[in-house]
Design a protein around this motif. Structure first.
Motif, PDB file in Angstrom:
ATOM      1  N   VAL A  79     -10.452 -30.539  21.952  1.00 58.24           N
ATOM      2  CA  VAL A  79      -9.033 -30.924  21.887  1.00 58.24           C
ATOM      3  C   VAL A  79      -8.222 -30.123  22.901  1.00 58.24           C
ATOM      4  CG1 VAL A  79      -6.969 -30.952  20.446  1.00 58.24           C
ATOM      5  CG2 VAL A  79      -9.158 -31.705  19.493  1.00 58.24           C
ATOM      6  N   LEU A  80      -8.457 -28.816  22.975  1.00 61.23           N
ATOM      7  CA  LEU A  80      -7.723 -27.992  23.937  1.00 61.23           C
ATOM      8  C   LEU A  80      -8.003 -28.451  25.370  1.00 61.23           C
ATOM      9  CD1 LEU A  80      -8.203 -24.476  22.300  1.00 61.23           C
ATOM     10  CD2 LEU A  80      -6.055 -25.759  22.479  1.00 61.23           C
ATOM     11  N   SER A  81      -9.227 -28.873  25.628  1.00 63.13           N
ATOM     12  CA  SER A  81      -9.579 -29.349  26.972  1.00 63.13           C
ATOM     13  C   SER A  81      -8.804 -30.603  27.349  1.00 63.13           C
ATOM     14  CB  SER A  81     -11.081 -29.627  27.057  1.00 63.13           C
ATOM     15  OG  SER A  81     -11.799 -28.416  26.946  1.00 63.13           O
ATOM     16  N   LYS A  82      -8.498 -31.445  26.356  1.00 57.86           N
ATOM     17  CA  LYS A  82      -7.724 -32.653  26.635  1.00 57.86           C
ATOM     18  C   LYS A  82      -6.309 -32.315  27.100  1.00 57.86           C
ATOM     19  CE  LYS A  82     -10.157 -35.694  23.493  1.00 57.86           C
ATOM     20  NZ  LYS A  82     -10.118 -36.436  22.248  1.00 57.86           N
ATOM     21  N   PHE A  83      -5.813 -31.154  26.668  1.00 57.93           N
ATOM     22  CA  PHE A  83      -4.430 -30.766  26.991  1.00 57.93           C
ATOM     23  C   PHE A  83      -4.391 -29.544  27.899  1.00 57.93           C
ATOM     24  CE2 PHE A  83      -4.317 -32.842  22.799  1.00 57.93           C
ATOM     25  CZ  PHE A  83      -3.605 -33.968  23.166  1.00 57.93           C
ATOM     26  N   LYS A  84      -5.439 -29.350  28.690  1.00 57.99           N
ATOM     27  CA  LYS A  84      -5.539 -28.147  29.521  1.00 57.99           C
ATOM     28  C   LYS A  84      -4.433 -28.036  30.567  1.00 57.99           C
ATOM     29  CE  LYS A  84      -8.936 -30.320  32.508  1.00 57.99           C
ATOM     30  NZ  LYS A  84     -10.347 -30.524  32.607  1.00 57.99           N
ATOM     31  N   ASN A  85      -3.698 -29.131  30.803  1.00 54.82           N
ATOM     32  CA  ASN A  85      -2.584 -29.077  31.750  1.00 54.82           C
ATOM     33  C   ASN A  85      -1.319 -28.509  31.118  1.00 54.82           C
ATOM     34  OD1 ASN A  85      -4.138 -30.134  33.817  1.00 54.82           O
ATOM     35  ND2 ASN A  85      -3.616 -32.235  33.296  1.00 54.82           N
ATOM     36  N   GLU A  86      -1.350 -28.277  29.820  1.00 52.80           N
ATOM     37  CA  GLU A  86      -0.207 -27.667  29.130  1.00 52.80           C
ATOM     38  C   GLU A  86      -0.489 -26.180  28.974  1.00 52.80           C
ATOM     39  OE1 GLU A  86       1.355 -29.714  25.768  1.00 52.80           O
ATOM     40  OE2 GLU A  86       0.630 -31.651  26.485  1.00 52.80           O
ATOM     41  N   ASP A  87       0.531 -25.365  29.220  1.00 52.28           N
ATOM     42  CA  ASP A  87       0.356 -23.907  29.235  1.00 52.28           C
ATOM     43  C   ASP A  87      -0.275 -23.355  27.967  1.00 52.28           C
ATOM     44  OD1 ASP A  87       1.410 -23.800  31.775  1.00 52.28           O
ATOM     45  OD2 ASP A  87       3.430 -23.280  31.102  1.00 52.28           O
TER      46      ASP A  87
END
Length: 190
Positions: A79-87
């Motif tokens: 899940v974190l990888s899906k949003f890796k563009n968010e700080d």
């Protein structure tokens, strides 16, 4: 629900700690041992949405990622990888340590399901666009089938890429969802 899972989870979601509407979730691939975790309906719904889920919902992963259960770590990493563009997600990914076997498990689904697109969406200056980016119109546009005129310099937040056409994105202007040609916009620097 197996007694061992119920005991391990304390009868709470192993991701968000909710005690409501719990079920067993199998972390793929199903051949991996100890691949089941207890999750609530809300987490299940968000997992099923995939990339369309609200990234802010997953903020509790800051705590859940420290679980000693490898299957929970795998879900947190994915899940974190899906949003890796968010700080906040990138910071958590930097801190999250997975042993080699668990990391390979986490990447297994990603490797088998992700296909690198042969073509990408680019703005008028050639910058690569992604879902969620903010863009600025480089010219005024009349919206077909509407009285809306989108003025040059209008900021469009949280864009969505059109899957089958790299020349188009979707975005909201004045509350109206419209399709915009990528040649008429530029990506706003973060």
């Amino acid at each position: 629900m197996e007694p061992s899972l119920k005991e391990r989870s304390g009868n709470h979601c192993e991701l968000c700690k909710s005690g409501n509407h719990l079920s067993v979730y199998t972390v793929t691939p199903a051949t991996h041992p100890n691949n089941q975790i207890v999750i609530c309906d809300a987490c299940l719904t968000h997992l099923e949405k995939g990339i369309d889920t609200d990234s802010q919902y997953w903020r509790f992963l800051t705590e859940a990622m420290w679980s000693e259960v490898p299957a929970v770590q795998v879900v947190a990493w994915r899940v974190l990888s899906k949003f890796k563009n968010e700080d906040w997600a990138a910071d958590n990914l930097d801190m999250l340590y997975l042993d080699d076997e668990t990391l390979a498990w986490a990447k297994a689904e990603q490797d088998s399901t992700s296909v690198e697109p042969s073509e990408v969406h680019k703005d008028s200056l050639g910058a690569v666009l992604q879902n969620g980016d903010t863009v600025v119109l480089t010219r005024s546009l009349d919206v077909k089938g509407s009285s809306l005129n989108a003025k040059m310099g209008t900021v469009v937040k949280n864009i969505r890429l059109v899957a089958d056409n790299t020349d188009q994105i979707e975005g909201k202007i004045d509350g109206q969802l419209i399709v915009i040609l990528t040649k008429y916009l530029r990506k706003q620097k973060g």
